[in-house]
Design an enzyme around this catalytic site. Sequence first.
Site, PDB file in Angstrom:
ATOM      1  N   ASP A  36       0.855  -1.192   0.000  1.00 23.05           N
ATOM      2  CA  ASP A  36       0.000   0.000   0.000  1.00 23.05           C
ATOM      3  C   ASP A  36       0.889   1.240   0.000  1.00 23.05           C
ATOM      4  OD1 ASP A  36      -3.302   0.249   0.967  1.00 23.05           O
ATOM      5  OD2 ASP A  36      -2.091   2.069   0.793  1.00 23.05           O
ATOM      6  N   ASP A  61       3.863   2.051  -4.683  1.00 21.33           N
ATOM      7  CA  ASP A  61       3.019   2.895  -5.520  1.00 21.33           C
ATOM      8  C   ASP A  61       2.772   2.086  -6.786  1.00 21.33           C
ATOM      9  OD1 ASP A  61       1.857   4.631  -7.297  1.00 21.33           O
ATOM     10  OD2 ASP A  61       3.229   6.293  -6.902  1.00 21.33           O
ATOM     11  N   VAL A  62       1.543   1.655  -6.995  1.00 20.34           N
ATOM     12  CA  VAL A  62       1.287   0.722  -8.106  1.00 20.34           C
ATOM     13  C   VAL A  62       1.491   1.355  -9.477  1.00 20.34           C
ATOM     14  CG1 VAL A  62      -0.280  -0.770  -6.785  1.00 20.34           C
ATOM     15  CG2 VAL A  62      -1.233   1.170  -8.085  1.00 20.34           C
ATOM     16  N   ASN A  88      -5.749  -4.832  -6.127  1.00 20.20           N
ATOM     17  CA  ASN A  88      -6.953  -4.213  -5.581  1.00 20.20           C
ATOM     18  C   ASN A  88      -6.856  -2.696  -5.453  1.00 20.20           C
ATOM     19  OD1 ASN A  88      -9.384  -4.070  -3.563  1.00 20.20           O
ATOM     20  ND2 ASN A  88      -7.632  -3.275  -2.409  1.00 20.20           N
ATOM     21  N   TYR A 154     -13.041   6.530 -14.260  1.00 18.19           N
ATOM     22  CA  TYR A 154     -13.232   5.334 -13.418  1.00 18.19           C
ATOM     23  C   TYR A 154     -13.928   4.239 -14.215  1.00 18.19           C
ATOM     24  CZ  TYR A 154     -14.276   2.580  -9.201  1.00 18.19           C
ATOM     25  OH  TYR A 154     -14.349   1.572  -8.253  1.00 18.19           O
ATOM     26  N   LYS A 158     -12.160   0.716 -15.246  1.00 17.34           N
ATOM     27  CA  LYS A 158     -12.666  -0.567 -14.735  1.00 17.34           C
ATOM     28  C   LYS A 158     -13.121  -1.479 -15.875  1.00 17.34           C
ATOM     29  CE  LYS A 158     -11.944   0.157 -10.328  1.00 17.34           C
ATOM     30  NZ  LYS A 158     -10.969  -0.641  -9.576  1.00 17.34           N
ATOM     31  N   THR A 189     -16.904   1.115   2.544  1.00 19.82           N
ATOM     32  CA  THR A 189     -15.474   1.284   2.852  1.00 19.82           C
ATOM     33  C   THR A 189     -15.166   2.776   2.981  1.00 19.82           C
ATOM     34  OG1 THR A 189     -14.713   1.607   0.580  1.00 19.82           O
ATOM     35  CG2 THR A 189     -14.965  -0.678   1.321  1.00 19.82           C
TER      36      THR A 189
END
Length: 247
Positions: A36, A61-62, A88, A154, A158, A189
């Site tokens: 994360d 950092d993805v 994720n 977004y 996705k 969340t």
Amino acid sequence: MLLKDKIAVVTGAGSGIGAAIARLFVSEGAKVMIGDLADSGGVLAADLAAQGFEAAFQRVDVTDEASVARLIETAVSRFGRLDCLVANAGIPECKSPIHELDLANWRRVIDIDLTGVAICNKFAARAMRATGGGAIVNMASILGHVGQENSNAYSAAKAAVVNLTRSVALTYARSGIRANCVSPGYVDTPLLARLPEATRQAMLVRQPIGRLARPEEIAEVVGFLASDRASIVTGACINADGGYTAI
Ligand SMILES: NC(=O)c1ccc[n+]([C@@H]2O[C@H](COP(=O)([O-])OP(=O)(O)OC[C@H]3O[C@@H](n4cnc5c(N)ncnc54)[C@H](O)[C@@H]3O)[C@@H](O)[C@H]2O)c1
């Protein structure tokens, strides 16, 4: 145990759905490397380790290839190999009609929610090829399947994750690597908690089951796909959405 002795990397596991996935994985016998950007990943890893589970934290950092390569290498050197990746990590977007599109916002969301998934798949596939196989689970969304007003980057990201997953699945179908994705509906969340109350209420109205999902319910689906019980499942996307996309 569903994931006994599996070695897993879970990105974005410092919060929300990813944290629930990390908790479920260790309770099902997996050894988990939490990746994360935020310190919360380290807090969770320490909490799980204090309970006697095998968990560790590596900041990542993805969107940064070197950072993701380090995450996967750290998992392999600490635990011996990589069996499961859960890509994720993701962020929501500032919604707007497309005629007011903010390109900086678009690029940031595409970078994290799509390119970040691709980078994680790249380095996970390399590690899994070296040991003969594994399971990749990418986090998509109902917005990868249906449109929504004012949702731009977004939704695009996705939807691309869903189809990227199919291509990854086909590429490695004979190499023992399965790739699937999960598309949650609205999940309770911190990501949702940051949205205005009116937006949250509008989400509830659109949920056929009349409530938000709990992160643990999404984790169950991810756990199944990551496990050997899903040995025939690859290139699939499971909509864990309380019926949202059934309408
Ligand atoms: N909450 C929902 O209703 C919902 C619905 C559908 C899909 N999703 C997807 O599920 C995933 C998790 O969402 P959540 O609700 O748990 O969000 P969250 O905000 O609670 O957690 C996301 C985590 O990702 C981390 N992160 C963000 N950018 C990162 C980066 N560049 N590198 C590494 N880590 C990074 C954050 O630090 C955070 O810990 C996301 O991909 C999201 O799009 C969520």
